[in-house]
Motif scaffolding. Structure first.
Motif, PDB file in Angstrom:
ATOM      1  N   LEU A 320       1.610  -6.354  -3.032  1.00 36.85           N
ATOM      2  CA  LEU A 320       1.482  -5.553  -1.814  1.00 36.85           C
ATOM      3  C   LEU A 320       2.158  -6.246  -0.640  1.00 36.85           C
ATOM      4  O   LEU A 320       2.849  -5.613   0.165  1.00 36.85           O
ATOM      5  CB  LEU A 320       0.013  -5.283  -1.496  1.00 36.85           C
ATOM      6  CG  LEU A 320      -0.806  -4.515  -2.544  1.00 36.85           C
ATOM      7  CD1 LEU A 320      -2.186  -4.180  -1.983  1.00 36.85           C
ATOM      8  CD2 LEU A 320      -0.097  -3.246  -2.991  1.00 36.85           C
ATOM      9  N   TYR A 526      -6.081  -1.178   3.980  1.00 37.29           N
ATOM     10  CA  TYR A 526      -4.713  -0.883   3.554  1.00 37.29           C
ATOM     11  C   TYR A 526      -3.893  -0.184   4.641  1.00 37.29           C
ATOM     12  O   TYR A 526      -2.802   0.317   4.357  1.00 37.29           O
ATOM     13  CB  TYR A 526      -4.729  -0.008   2.292  1.00 37.29           C
ATOM     14  CG  TYR A 526      -5.422  -0.670   1.121  1.00 37.29           C
ATOM     15  CD1 TYR A 526      -4.759  -1.599   0.328  1.00 37.29           C
ATOM     16  CD2 TYR A 526      -6.752  -0.376   0.829  1.00 37.29           C
ATOM     17  CE1 TYR A 526      -5.403  -2.218  -0.733  1.00 37.29           C
ATOM     18  CE2 TYR A 526      -7.409  -0.993  -0.237  1.00 37.29           C
ATOM     19  CZ  TYR A 526      -6.721  -1.914  -1.013  1.00 37.29           C
ATOM     20  OH  TYR A 526      -7.356  -2.528  -2.066  1.00 37.29           O
ATOM     21  N   TYR A 529      -0.462  -1.381   4.820  1.00 39.94           N
ATOM     22  CA  TYR A 529       0.327  -0.926   3.668  1.00 39.94           C
ATOM     23  C   TYR A 529       0.777   0.513   3.877  1.00 39.94           C
ATOM     24  O   TYR A 529       1.912   0.880   3.526  1.00 39.94           O
ATOM     25  CB  TYR A 529      -0.525  -1.059   2.410  1.00 39.94           C
ATOM     26  CG  TYR A 529       0.208  -0.857   1.103  1.00 39.94           C
ATOM     27  CD1 TYR A 529       1.173  -1.753   0.674  1.00 39.94           C
ATOM     28  CD2 TYR A 529      -0.085   0.230   0.292  1.00 39.94           C
ATOM     29  CE1 TYR A 529       1.825  -1.581  -0.534  1.00 39.94           C
ATOM     30  CE2 TYR A 529       0.556   0.414  -0.926  1.00 39.94           C
ATOM     31  CZ  TYR A 529       1.512  -0.495  -1.325  1.00 39.94           C
ATOM     32  OH  TYR A 529       2.164  -0.319  -2.523  1.00 39.94           O
TER      33      TYR A 529
END
Length: 575
Positions: A320, A526, A529
């Motif tokens: 990631l 996240y 991300y």
């Protein structure tokens, strides 16, 4: 340095193995010391015979030693770890006390002349060393040295991690592992990838499995606090009230001085006393709230008081994080340790292991598969070219087919089939009487026995299986148009099964948010991300290769604990 001991007057030689010098009779010393690596002597095409007459200094550990000629001289088999072969060293009794040299494990540094062995001696070596001086000696007590010249089992050697690198098998594996690491960096450098160092400490669960080691200082700080509270108990309610009364009194004193129009100096002094009283009250009140045990809010551990201000873990993958650099630098890779708190005692699992994880911007699944195949082939060719002697040792002692397996993978185009096609083949095999321990049906995660059956029995070559059911893959893998599968792929090889797992990443923010919700993962950790999709989203793909699995595949070893220098698994974290 003034304290260095100069080499003998007639100059010690050391050996180089460049192509131009491999067949010459000239030896050159190693760059950073005056010793010669044994590999530089025995690794020449002529086995070192062309170096006869040269004076060299070698260092290493005695594998075996024996006195001969009624104690007149001794033969030592010396190895310095540079290659699997030992150099035969002859020492005359007039040069040194032979009894201190012959024990297995003894460390020696000696000067001597390389010479051809007597004809008809029966030795396989083309050269030996006749010692003229023993420079350094590290003795061994044979009665307590735990690595005897007789062969120990690999399981027994795990009890001596600090010494097992001296054995033939573990030293060969170490050189093979090194070669694979160098091949990895060389391959990606040649292909224009940038090496990115991703963090070991993370707040993201890449796999969503939850089997992560937690990083926290709460336990140590809590233990420290509890010790302090025992030695110095917290203030009582009466102590707090007394401190509050002092503040009130100091405040009243200031007010009285001001009302009486006292001097400025007197008022300032009284205010200072008031401030001290307030500070003491605040500290007393705060300390009175201290209680043993972990800090909690609403019955849950309060990680805001932890070192990072939130929960943190040891990473299970750098994928990631490395994606952030792929979405700015195009082609990147990371190569580092990863961790999984899986309570598994199998021969295929470690708690700490290394992963190679490239990420390709503007690449789809086919590009990803092409890169993975090229990388695996490159490593196999590299081993065959650079460490063939070590591979011969592995073939002799552990897996006679390991060299042929490397050659097969290096030279054979990988087969490719969809997951659905793979399941169909396995179901047909079951219908014909093949028994698997794990049931076969669409939707399962292929077990190692299924993968090896496909590569070793059906196709007899490496395979890439792609388009897996979304239910068994991670949230970040791109959803295919059928809505049931994702653009994921696994590289399967003989002996090991899955060697690489990869996918095209989901670049559509709405789809990836739906996947997070489906799996039940929180969005907040996240958000960074998701920003990669919000701002200039790009098609990209990547994969991960378990480095220890590659070493297993190459060497033919059965237990993953033997292909990593310091294995960590449930119950063991030695050194």
């Amino acid at each position: 340095m003034g304290g260095d001991i100069p080499p003998p007057v007639d100059e010690l030689a050391a050996v180089s193995l460049t192509n131009d010098e491999a067949s010459s009779s000239t030896v050159q010393k190693a760059r950073f010391s005056d010793r010669v690596r044994i590999q530089s002597i025995l690794g020449r095409p002529d086995g070192g015979a062309g170096l006869a007459g040269q004076k060299v200094r070698i260092s290493g550990w005695v594998k075996t030693g024996r006195e001969q000629g009624k104690g007149a001289f001794a033969f030592l088999e010396v190895n310095d770890g540079s290659c699997p072969a030992n150099l035969q060293v002859m020492v005359d009794a007039s040069v040194s006390d032979l009894s201190k040299l012959i024990a297995t494990g003894t460390c020696v540094t000696v000067d001597g002349y390389l010479k051809l062995p007597p004809e008809g001696k029966g030795t396989k070596q083309k050269i030996e060393l006749s010692v003229v001086e023993v420079i350094d000696l590290g003795t061994v007590d044979p009665g307590t040295y735990p690595i005897p010249k007789t062969k120990l089992t690999l399981e027994r050697l795990r009890e001596f991690l600090h010494l097992r690198a001296r054995t033939n098998s573990i030293s060969a594996i170490a050189r093979i592992r090194h070669a694979l690491a160098i091949a990895t960096h060389t391959f990606f450098d040649e292909e224009g990838f940038l090496y990115v160092q991703t963090p070991i400490i993370t707040t993201s669960d890449c796999e969503g499995a939850g089997e992560m080691f937690q990083v926290t200082t709460l336990i140590s700080t809590t233990e420290k606090l509890e010790r302090e509270l025992i030695e110095n108990p917290p203030p009582t309610e009466a102590d707090v009230e007394a401190a509050r009364v002092v503040v009130k009194e100091r405040g009243e004193a200031v007010a009285e001085l001001k009302a009486a129009k006292a001097s400025k100096e007197a008022i300032l002094a009284s205010v200072a006393e008031l401030n001290d009283a307030k500070a003491n009250f605040a500290a007393t009140e705060a300390r009175s709230r201290l209680k043993p045990g972990l800090p909690k809010v609403d019955g849950k551990i309060d990680y805001s008081q932890d070192f990072f201000g939130r929960q943190a873990f040891l990473t299970v993958s750098g994928q990631l994080q490395v994606e952030t650099y792929a979405c700015g630098l195009s082609d990147v890779y990371t190569f580092g340790p990863t961790f999984r708190a899986e309570n598994s005692h199998t021969s295929r699992h470690l708690a700490e292991f290394w992963m190679v994880e490239p990420e390709l911007a503007f690449a789809d699944l086919e590009d990803d598969m092409n890169c993975a195949e090229a990388y695996v082939k490159y490593m196999c060719k590299w081993l065959l070219e650079k460490r063939y002697d070590d591979m011969e040792l592995m073939a002799k002692n552990f897996d006679k087919g390991c060299i042929d397996r490397l050659k097969l993978v290096a030279s054979t185009p990988f087969g490719r089939l969809t997951y659905t096609e793979a399941i169909k083949i396995l179901e047909e095999a079951v219908a014909k009487g093949k028994n698997f321990d794990n049931a076969v049906e669409w939707g399962i995660d292929l077990a190692s026995e299924h993968e090896r059956y496909l590569t070793e029995v059906v196709f007899q070559k490496p395979l890439i299986v792609y388009n897996y059911p979304k239910g068994i893959k991670a949230f970040y893998m791109r959803l295919n148009d059928d809505g049931k599968t994702v653009a994921a792929m696994d590289v399967l090889v003989p002996k090991v099964g899955e060697l690489i797992g990869g996918s095209q990443r989901e670049e559509r923010i709405d789809v990836i948010m739906e996947r997070l919700e489906e799996i039940g993962l929180p969005v907040e950790p996240y958000e960074w991300y998701l920003d990669l999709r919000r701002y200039g989203t790009a098609k990209h793909s990547g994969f991960g290769l378990g480095f220890e699995r590659m070493v297993l595949f190459a060497t033919g070893m059965d237990n993953i604990r033997d292909v990593i220098p310091f294995p960590r698994y449930p119950g063991r974290a030695d050194l």
